[in-house]
Scaffold this motif. Structure first.
Motif, PDB file in Angstrom:
ATOM      1  N   GLN A  39      84.034  16.064  40.209  1.00  0.00           N
ATOM      2  CA  GLN A  39      85.008  14.982  40.235  1.00  0.00           C
ATOM      3  C   GLN A  39      86.215  15.392  39.410  1.00  0.00           C
ATOM      4  O   GLN A  39      86.107  15.620  38.198  1.00  0.00           O
ATOM      5  CB  GLN A  39      84.407  13.680  39.700  1.00  0.00           C
ATOM      6  CG  GLN A  39      85.311  12.488  39.869  1.00  0.00           C
ATOM      7  CD  GLN A  39      84.586  11.173  39.654  1.00  0.00           C
ATOM      8  OE1 GLN A  39      83.509  11.122  39.080  1.00  0.00           O
ATOM      9  NE2 GLN A  39      85.171  10.096  40.146  1.00  0.00           N
ATOM     10  N   LYS A  43      90.324  11.478  41.400  1.00  0.00           N
ATOM     11  CA  LYS A  43      89.718  11.716  42.706  1.00  0.00           C
ATOM     12  C   LYS A  43      88.266  11.251  42.720  1.00  0.00           C
ATOM     13  O   LYS A  43      87.646  11.082  41.679  1.00  0.00           O
ATOM     14  CB  LYS A  43      89.798  13.199  43.064  1.00  0.00           C
ATOM     15  CG  LYS A  43      91.212  13.722  43.245  1.00  0.00           C
ATOM     16  CD  LYS A  43      91.210  15.151  43.753  1.00  0.00           C
ATOM     17  CE  LYS A  43      92.625  15.660  43.988  1.00  0.00           C
ATOM     18  NZ  LYS A  43      92.625  17.060  44.519  1.00  0.00           N
ATOM     19  N   GLU A  44      87.748  11.066  43.925  1.00  0.00           N
ATOM     20  CA  GLU A  44      86.358  10.684  44.058  1.00  0.00           C
ATOM     21  C   GLU A  44      85.455  11.918  43.905  1.00  0.00           C
ATOM     22  O   GLU A  44      85.881  13.052  44.122  1.00  0.00           O
ATOM     23  CB  GLU A  44      86.117  10.035  45.428  1.00  0.00           C
ATOM     24  CG  GLU A  44      86.822   8.703  45.588  1.00  0.00           C
ATOM     25  CD  GLU A  44      86.415   7.972  46.861  1.00  0.00           C
ATOM     26  OE1 GLU A  44      86.828   6.827  47.042  1.00  0.00           O
ATOM     27  OE2 GLU A  44      85.678   8.567  47.672  1.00  0.00           O
TER      28      GLU A  44
END
Length: 120
Positions: A39, A43-44
């Protein structure tokens, strides 16, 4: 209780290499798929690489040819060898495992994460 503990992160220069390790411990009967996710800030989390108990592997397209996942079933440990690193690989890397407990229940676990920073 199952614990996943990662090690091996740090600061590395672009083009460099680093090897991550993740050891599982606790009330474990067996471990099915193990993997690594990452990660980056803002961001995911994304799954980077996975390996089955039989050794079959799968990788995120952007790391194919640069990263290699492996495991030592006797040590309940999964590794991620990362080569040709770029700044885009900078992220917190998390270990993942699908564990069959001694109670025979199955659950998915994540480690606490280890930071990898690629910078000159």
């Amino acid at each position: 209780q199952v614990q996943l503990v990662e090690s091996g992160g740090g600061l590395v220069q672009p083009g460099g290499s680093v090897r991550l390790a993740c050891a599982a411990s606790g009330s474990i009967f067996s471990i099915n798929t193990m993997g690594w996710g990452r990660q980056a800030p803002g961001k995911e989390r994304e799954l980077v690489a996975v390996i089955t108990s039989g050794g079959s592997t799968n990788y995120l397209d952007s790391v194919k040819g640069r990263f290699t996942i492996s495991r030592d079933n006797a040590k309940k440990t999964v590794y991620l060898q990362m080569n040709s690193l770029t700044p885009e690989d900078t992220a917190v890397y998390y270990c993942n495992a699908e564990v069959v407990a001694t109670s025979r229940s199955t659950a998915n676990y994540w480690g606490q994460g280890t930071q990898v920073t690629v910078s000159s």
